[in-house]
Design an enzyme around this catalytic site. Structure first.
Site, PDB file in Angstrom:
ATOM      1  N   ARG A   1       0.844  -1.108  -0.030  1.00  0.00           N
ATOM      2  CA  ARG A   1      -0.006  -0.010   0.036  1.00  0.00           C
ATOM      3  C   ARG A   1       0.871   1.372   0.095  1.00  0.00           C
ATOM      4  O   ARG A   1       0.297   2.074  -0.508  1.00  0.00           O
ATOM      5  CB  ARG A   1      -0.959  -0.069   1.223  1.00  0.00           C
ATOM      6  CG  ARG A   1      -2.181   1.079   1.238  1.00  0.00           C
ATOM      7  CD  ARG A   1      -3.110   0.913   2.481  1.00  0.00           C
ATOM      8  NE  ARG A   1      -4.094   1.884   2.458  1.00  0.00           N
ATOM      9  CZ  ARG A   1      -4.295   2.812   3.130  1.00  0.00           C
ATOM     10  NH1 ARG A   1      -3.497   2.938   4.091  1.00  0.00           N
ATOM     11  NH2 ARG A   1      -5.393   3.756   3.064  1.00  0.00           N
TER      12      ARG A   1
ATOM     13  N   ILE B   1      -7.338   7.749  -1.058  1.00  0.00           N
ATOM     14  CA  ILE B   1      -7.003   6.174  -1.132  1.00  0.00           C
ATOM     15  C   ILE B   1      -7.783   5.677   0.168  1.00  0.00           C
ATOM     16  O   ILE B   1      -7.841   5.815   1.347  1.00  0.00           O
ATOM     17  CB  ILE B   1      -5.434   5.650  -1.004  1.00  0.00           C
ATOM     18  CG1 ILE B   1      -5.415   4.115  -1.142  1.00  0.00           C
ATOM     19  CG2 ILE B   1      -5.044   6.222   0.387  1.00  0.00           C
ATOM     20  CD1 ILE B   1      -3.808   3.772  -1.150  1.00  0.00           C
ATOM     21  N   SER B   2      -8.923   4.705  -0.151  1.00  0.00           N
ATOM     22  CA  SER B   2      -9.675   4.124   0.802  1.00  0.00           C
ATOM     23  C   SER B   2      -9.112   3.575   2.017  1.00  0.00           C
ATOM     24  O   SER B   2      -8.145   2.895   2.078  1.00  0.00           O
ATOM     25  CB  SER B   2     -10.674   2.971   0.160  1.00  0.00           C
ATOM     26  OG  SER B   2     -11.549   3.753  -0.593  1.00  0.00           O
ATOM     27  N   GLN B   3      -9.810   3.629   3.040  1.00  0.00           N
ATOM     28  CA  GLN B   3      -9.427   2.863   4.461  1.00  0.00           C
ATOM     29  C   GLN B   3      -9.143   1.299   4.026  1.00  0.00           C
ATOM     30  O   GLN B   3     -10.006   0.682   3.608  1.00  0.00           O
ATOM     31  CB  GLN B   3     -10.433   3.028   5.469  1.00  0.00           C
ATOM     32  CG  GLN B   3     -10.161   2.347   6.817  1.00  0.00           C
ATOM     33  CD  GLN B   3     -11.121   2.587   8.013  1.00  0.00           C
ATOM     34  OE1 GLN B   3     -12.120   3.373   7.679  1.00  0.00           O
ATOM     35  NE2 GLN B   3     -11.247   1.943   9.042  1.00  0.00           N
TER      36      GLN B   3
END
Length: 213
Positions: free
Chosen positions: A37, A63-65
């Site tokens: 990530r 950027i999503s959790q």
């Protein structure tokens, strides 16, 4: 662009965190454990890459959790070889997770800046979607249909009819529906005319934008 043992260790901690929050799919947890990530984030955010939080990226997007990514992916129930449509490529992190699960991924991004950046970046780190499309996610992508799964990574005020029509019978659409706060919604196509709807609580997403640049 390095992926070190330290990064791997931080990912293992992240996997434990989201498992403790209720993610059960071993395949999804393994995918989260494999995708670096930190490479999807600006270097200034490296310290935050394996914290279970969303972070800003280019073009006012996020950027999503990781928990949200895992939650949506688990609902999608991806099997190897499934043809999946992703609405909102963003950083490409969710795309990479889907590819790790063995899916054939079509992915649409409407922000030109992100589209260009991610088109170059994903192949560079070994992730190759079937097609990355610059376009309007509300319209889906007819050429790749029907899809085993469709995942929407932005908040939509309603479920676009185009997405329902592009879903295979037995296919699953995972979409956050709502304006300020979204309800995570799973729609399963039972037949040509029948759809089954399930709701899974409140989430917050950036809005799904309709018009192109």
């Amino acid at each position: 662009m390095k992926d070190t043992l330290k990064h791997q260790g931080l990912r293992n901690k992240l996997v434990k965190t989201i498992k403790d929050k209720g993610i059960k799919s071993a395949a999804v947890l393994q995918a989260i454990g494999r995708v670096p990530r930190h490479l999807f984030m600006d270097s200034g955010f490296l310290d935050h890459a394996y914290v279970d939080k969303a972070f800003p990226i280019a073009a006012d997007q996020t950027i999503s959790q990781p928990y949200t990514v895992a939650f949506q992916t688990e609902l999608l129930n991806v099997k190897k070889g499934d043809v999946i449509l992703e609405i909102g490529t963003g950083s490409g992190y969710q795309t990479a997770i889907l590819l790790e699960l063995g899916a054939k991924v079509y992915t649409i991004e409407r922000q030109q800046e992100l589209f260009r950046k991610t088109s170059l970046f994903l192949p560079k780190i070994g992730y190759r979607p079937k097609k990355l499309i610059f376009g309007d996610g509300y319209q889906g992508y007819e050429e790749g249909a029907p899809y085993s799964g469709i995942i929407v990574t932005a908040g939509a005020p309603m479920v676009p009819n185009a997405l329902l029509s592009q879903l295979a019978v037995g296919g699953r659409l995972v979409i956050p529906v709502g304006d300020d706060i979204q309800i995570m919604t799973l729609i399963i196509r039972k037949s040509e005319t029948e759809f089954e709807k399930h709701e899974y609580g409140e989430f917050r997403f950036v809005p799904l934008l309709e018009d192109k640049n």
